[in-house]
Design an enzyme around this catalytic site. Sequence first.
Site, PDB file in Angstrom:
ATOM      1  N   GLU A  38     -94.060  -5.459  50.691  1.00 22.97           N
ATOM      2  CA  GLU A  38     -93.633  -4.064  50.738  1.00 22.97           C
ATOM      3  C   GLU A  38     -92.596  -3.795  49.654  1.00 22.97           C
ATOM      4  OE1 GLU A  38     -92.043  -0.742  53.995  1.00 22.97           O
ATOM      5  OE2 GLU A  38     -92.152  -2.860  54.546  1.00 22.97           O
TER       6      GLU A  38
ATOM      7  N   ASN B   5     -99.285   3.865  58.608  1.00 22.77           N
ATOM      8  CA  ASN B   5     -98.555   2.707  59.120  1.00 22.77           C
ATOM      9  C   ASN B   5     -97.583   3.161  60.202  1.00 22.77           C
ATOM     10  OD1 ASN B   5     -97.139  -0.101  58.900  1.00 22.77           O
ATOM     11  ND2 ASN B   5     -95.486   1.383  58.567  1.00 22.77           N
ATOM     12  N   GLU B   6     -97.585   2.434  61.318  1.00 23.33           N
ATOM     13  CA  GLU B   6     -96.645   2.721  62.416  1.00 23.33           C
ATOM     14  C   GLU B   6     -96.523   4.223  62.663  1.00 23.33           C
ATOM     15  OE1 GLU B   6     -92.961   0.550  61.972  1.00 23.33           O
ATOM     16  OE2 GLU B   6     -93.981  -1.375  62.204  1.00 23.33           O
TER      17      GLU B   6
ATOM     18  N   TYR C 113     -92.747  -8.478  66.255  1.00 19.63           N
ATOM     19  CA  TYR C 113     -91.797  -9.392  65.627  1.00 19.63           C
ATOM     20  C   TYR C 113     -91.115 -10.260  66.676  1.00 19.63           C
ATOM     21  CZ  TYR C 113     -92.245  -6.925  61.175  1.00 19.63           C
ATOM     22  OH  TYR C 113     -92.737  -6.396  60.012  1.00 19.63           O
TER      23      TYR C 113
ATOM     24  N   GLU D 157     -98.377  -7.082  60.854  1.00 20.86           N
ATOM     25  CA  GLU D 157     -96.954  -7.388  60.687  1.00 20.86           C
ATOM     26  C   GLU D 157     -96.533  -8.312  61.824  1.00 20.86           C
ATOM     27  OE1 GLU D 157     -94.100  -4.277  59.900  1.00 20.86           O
ATOM     28  OE2 GLU D 157     -95.572  -3.088  58.770  1.00 20.86           O
TER      29      GLU D 157
ATOM     30  N   GLN E 172     -92.308 -11.116  55.337  1.00 20.67           N
ATOM     31  CA  GLN E 172     -93.073 -10.698  54.174  1.00 20.67           C
ATOM     32  C   GLN E 172     -93.124 -11.852  53.178  1.00 20.67           C
ATOM     33  OE1 GLN E 172     -92.106  -6.865  52.541  1.00 20.67           O
ATOM     34  NE2 GLN E 172     -91.828  -5.938  54.550  1.00 20.67           N
TER      35      GLN E 172
END
Length: 514
Positions: A47, A194-195, A263, A318, A367
């Site tokens: 990103e 995204n999201e 996460y 992610e 990432q």
Amino acid sequence: MNQIRFISQLMLCLLLTVVAAAQNTVTLRNNPSAPVISRNIYGHFAEHLGRCIYDGFYVGDSSRIPNTKGVRKDIIDALRRLKVPVLRWPGGCFADTYHWKDGIGPKDRRPTIVNTWWGNVTENNSFGTHDFLDMCEELGAMPYLAGNVGSGTVQELSDWVQYVNFDGISPMSKLREQNGRKAPWKVRYWGVGNEAWGCGGNMRPEYYVDLYRKYATFMHADWGNDHLFRIASGANSGDYNWTEMLMKNIPQHLLEGVALHHYAVINWNQKSDAVDFTERQYFQTMRSALLMDTLVSRHAAIMDKYDPRKRVALVVDEWGGWYNVETGTNPGFLYQQNTMRDAMIAAATLNIFNNHADRVRMANLAQTVNVLQAVVLTKGSQLLLTPTYHVMEMYNVHQDATLIPIDIHCNDYTLEKEKLPAVSVSASRDKSGLTHISLANIHATAAQEITLQTGETGYRHITGRILTSSRLQDCNTFTSPDKIKPAVFREYSLKNNSITLKLPPFSVVVLELQ
């Protein structure tokens, strides 16, 4: 009497230890219909965030650091060894503020952009579509482009698809040729926002569904027997209603994948230090990481209701560990060190994805460089490979191999009356007939003896590699870049159809059986 009682208690403890050690058993099962583990499970994510792109991947073609079209050669070489199959770009939250036409054409004429999500830094758009797609060709990786739904338009995304994919005469293919590229890149993987539930627009699932249907309708590209793989912005961790709304209301001819983000984090408002963490914080992080198995199972069950043939993929684009940033760094850059804790997160998570290969067909670690659970860290001209890098390199033997289902019975890792499974395992057989078994002992203090029952397969030769260190908090640094790296593993024995091995605390082992 006290002495007798002490001896009795000691003998009981020893007996319990022996019994506990015998509880780690893994049985390989033969299943002719087992799925292939998609290589894309081992994907990555880059990103425009902190020093991932600028001062990470990209240093510019005038840099003294050796580069190819501005991209560091040492990073390209490292990621080639990792066999990166797919790379997601440009975000993340950044994707829904990014306008791709600002990143094409002569670099000195490109407008700037303020990265409002990550540090409010001004970027000059010198790294754009051509730079990313050419870099993917250098890496041998498939590109995964995340489209702007939050602040973009249907026309903008439709034009981007045409710009990178159309090989006939059109305004966008003509523009591509004017910018130096005649042949299209034929990008297959596309994220539609995204999201959307958060930084992508704070949308309700019902609203996003209609928006997705509209965008997906105008994304055209087909070549040969292949076509676009459109990925809907999926749920945040345990938001099962989001997945339900997508699967129920999006026609499957418009949908190839549904995303999921999760996460390994202790508490979003009270994250731990990346290096100076306690065993309690390690345990809490691993509990969050292992939750991935439940999340994948439950989201997959919802998808099964509407897609029993499993045509639509679950894309975990992610995942990884998230801690406090390193002292003295920009809070918006998310730069964090990478320890043996991260190696355990990676090993356990990849085992989960492998074991759910029937539905999980892509995943992207967050990432790649200098951000969150990175595989590469840079400082000036220096580069180091993190423990996470080494786990992903050890595990790449599973890419495109056939899953071998397992039955596992293992000890608990217990801390303050809470329990986690101490051992994580997955196995596969590749096209040449080699069997690979990846094992992780997540216990912070206790070694684990494991018995592998291989069934009727007569293996005669074993080799192994191990990743471990003396402390959970150990990491590779720019003064000691090779403190943690894979070594030969020999703590095993083979007898008949049974393999016995001993894993040290917080260690990762990959076996190759012939």
